[in-house]
Design an enzyme around this catalytic site. Structure first.
Site, PDB file in Angstrom:
ATOM      1  N   PRO A 124     -25.768  -8.692   4.305  1.00  0.00           N
ATOM      2  CA  PRO A 124     -26.790  -8.533   3.266  1.00  0.00           C
ATOM      3  C   PRO A 124     -28.182  -8.880   3.809  1.00  0.00           C
ATOM      4  CG  PRO A 124     -24.932  -9.849   2.459  1.00  0.00           C
ATOM      5  CD  PRO A 124     -24.720  -9.648   3.926  1.00  0.00           C
ATOM      6  N   ALA A 127     -30.785 -12.452   2.759  1.00  0.00           N
ATOM      7  CA  ALA A 127     -29.861 -13.282   1.991  1.00  0.00           C
ATOM      8  C   ALA A 127     -29.521 -14.569   2.727  1.00  0.00           C
ATOM      9  CB  ALA A 127     -28.579 -12.496   1.697  1.00  0.00           C
ATOM     10  N   GLY A 128     -30.223 -14.855   3.829  1.00  0.00           N
ATOM     11  CA  GLY A 128     -29.939 -16.084   4.576  1.00  0.00           C
ATOM     12  C   GLY A 128     -28.715 -15.960   5.458  1.00  0.00           C
ATOM     13  N   GLY A 130     -28.679 -14.089   8.357  1.00  0.00           N
ATOM     14  CA  GLY A 130     -29.040 -13.759   9.740  1.00  0.00           C
ATOM     15  C   GLY A 130     -29.027 -12.272  10.056  1.00  0.00           C
ATOM     16  N   SER A 131     -29.307 -11.422   9.053  1.00  0.00           N
ATOM     17  CA  SER A 131     -29.216  -9.976   9.323  1.00  0.00           C
ATOM     18  C   SER A 131     -30.177  -9.551  10.439  1.00  0.00           C
ATOM     19  CB  SER A 131     -29.456  -9.162   8.049  1.00  0.00           C
ATOM     20  OG  SER A 131     -30.761  -9.358   7.596  1.00  0.00           O
ATOM     21  N   ALA A 133     -31.515 -11.364  12.941  1.00  0.00           N
ATOM     22  CA  ALA A 133     -31.098 -11.894  14.253  1.00  0.00           C
ATOM     23  C   ALA A 133     -29.855 -11.162  14.748  1.00  0.00           C
ATOM     24  CB  ALA A 133     -30.830 -13.390  14.162  1.00  0.00           C
ATOM     25  N   ALA A 134     -28.952 -10.799  13.831  1.00  0.00           N
ATOM     26  CA  ALA A 134     -27.721 -10.106  14.250  1.00  0.00           C
ATOM     27  C   ALA A 134     -28.042  -8.696  14.737  1.00  0.00           C
ATOM     28  CB  ALA A 134     -26.719 -10.072  13.098  1.00  0.00           C
ATOM     29  N   ASP A 175     -30.569 -19.566  13.939  1.00  0.00           N
ATOM     30  CA  ASP A 175     -29.913 -18.272  13.678  1.00  0.00           C
ATOM     31  C   ASP A 175     -29.508 -17.588  14.977  1.00  0.00           C
ATOM     32  OD1 ASP A 175     -30.633 -18.884  11.115  1.00  0.00           O
ATOM     33  OD2 ASP A 175     -31.437 -16.909  10.617  1.00  0.00           O
TER      34      ASP A 175
HETATM   35  C1  MEV Z   1     -33.417 -20.178   7.324  1.00  0.00           C
HETATM   36  O1  MEV Z   1     -32.187 -19.479   7.536  1.00  0.00           O
HETATM   37  C2  MEV Z   1     -33.249 -21.628   7.704  1.00  0.00           C
HETATM   38  C3  MEV Z   1     -34.513 -22.449   7.677  1.00  0.00           C
HETATM   39  O2  MEV Z   1     -34.137 -23.774   8.073  1.00  0.00           O
HETATM   40  C4  MEV Z   1     -35.569 -21.921   8.609  1.00  0.00           C
HETATM   41  C5  MEV Z   1     -35.215 -22.067  10.081  1.00  0.00           C
HETATM   42  O3  MEV Z   1     -34.309 -22.832  10.445  1.00  0.00           O
HETATM   43  O4  MEV Z   1     -35.904 -21.420  10.888  1.00  0.00           O
HETATM   44  C6  MEV Z   1     -35.089 -22.531   6.285  1.00  0.00           C
END
Ligand code: MEV
Length: 339
Positions: A124, A127-128, A130-131, A133-134, A175
């Protein structure tokens, strides 16, 4: 061809120039998504964080030669993000354009052979997980393998970090590290990462909310809070660091009850940091009320996803409760035992 070579950078350029495009076999590579279990935001300020790969979602990249085309003619097809065009037509600061420039510069190549690069992803977006970076990792893997060159995971992670800066401003580097290593990692910014041992198999459900998480903006907000209330925010970040250090031991011991409690405590601190939202809180409450051992937001917050630690008997109930509470999708990931 077909042999991946660990060449010095200068030899790489001579080697790539000797390649005959009509004889270069196509390549395919992938990279998994990721999720942060503990320590987001605090990791930007030198505290530890723990992240695991999410093998159930991935970015896929294929590369094939375009014989008859000139060097640097790279056709990029990434329909998920609305791209179907040539490398040189992309804005030079776009992460994809910069990825090809970085490959060329890193190996000191005069030009890249003409190629078509197809990118797709089930991770996704925003959505946090890592899209970005992947995708970058999978592109590096597929293109270097197409060129018959090799990067080890640490070199790969370092290069992906350069591109992460275009996406996220001042990312911590967690990430790219977990995505390149494909193992649970304990990460402190600016230090070598550590692989984490896991003492018992664990089931996590990740609920993606309907709102995007804009990492660069939320990280900036935390920075502003820190400037306004340094003592209070620093103490929150240190408490998150304390929880993460403890969580590393409980992961090794396989203590899921203890880990669940630490996830709940981490969430309280993330709320105090101002990075949760009503929508994320509702998902977290739904998970806990239906039997999760613990739940918290993951990633930058203010949108994105939450992660809940489950056990098998409660899994279906928690999944249904998350859907009722507004999750756009629910992804199950299993953290396997590892030494
Ligand atoms: C984002 O996935 C995580 C954060 O800690 C930012 C980072 O680590 O670069 C909010």
């Amino acid at each position: 061809m077909g042999i991946v070579r660990n060449l010095c950078v200068l030899c790489a350029s001579t080697f790539v120039e000797s390649l005959d495009p009509s004889e270069m076999p196509g390549t395919a590579s992938k990279a998994f998504g990721k999720i942060i279990l503990f320590g987001e935001h605090a990791v930007v300020y030198g505290q530890p964080a723990i992240a695991i790969p999410v093998t159930e979602v991935q970015a896929n990249v294929t590369v094939r030669a375009l014989p008859g085309r000139n060097g640097n003619e790279i056709h990029i097809v990434a329909r998920d993000i609305g791209i179907d065009g040539w490398w040189k037509e992309l804005p030079s600061n776009s992460p994809l354009a910069a990825t090809f420039a970085l490959i060329k510069n890193h190996f000191k190549l005069d030009h890249l052979p003409a190629m078509e690069v197809n990118i797709s992803s089930t991770i996704p977006l925003a959505a946090g997980m890592g899209s970005g970076a992947a995708i970058t990792t999978a592109v590096f893997r597929a293109v270097t393998s197409f060129l018959g060159l090799k990067l080890d995971n640490t070199q790969l992670s370092g290069l992906v970090f350069e591109i992460e800066r275009l996406y996220h401003g001042h990312p911590s580097g967690i990430d790219n590290t977990v995505i390149a290593q494909e193992r649970p990692v304990y990460f402190i910014k600016g230090h070598p990462f550590k692989l984490i041992s896991v003492g018992r198999q664990m089931i996590f459900l990740i609920a993606v909310s309907s709102k995007a998480s804009r990492t660069i903006e939320v990280v900036e907000e935390v920075k502003n809070h820190l400037q306004r209330s340094p003592e209070r925010i620093r103490s929150i970040l240190e408490s998150i660091g304390e929880i993460t250090r403890h969580a590393k031991d409980l992961l090794s011991e396989g203590d899921t009850e203890g880990l669940g409690r630490l996830m709940d405590q981490n969430q309280v601190l993330l709320q105090e940091l101002g990075v949760s939202s009503n929508e994320l809180d509702d998902l977290i409450t739904a998970a806990r009320m239906s039997g999760a051992k613990g739940a918290k937001l993951s990633g930058a917050g203010k949108g994105g996803n939450i992660i809940a630690l489950c056990d098998e008997p409660h899994e279906r109930k928690i999944r249904a409760a998350l859907a009722d509470a507004g999750a756009v999708s629910v992804i199950k990931t299993i953290l396997k035992v590892c030494a």
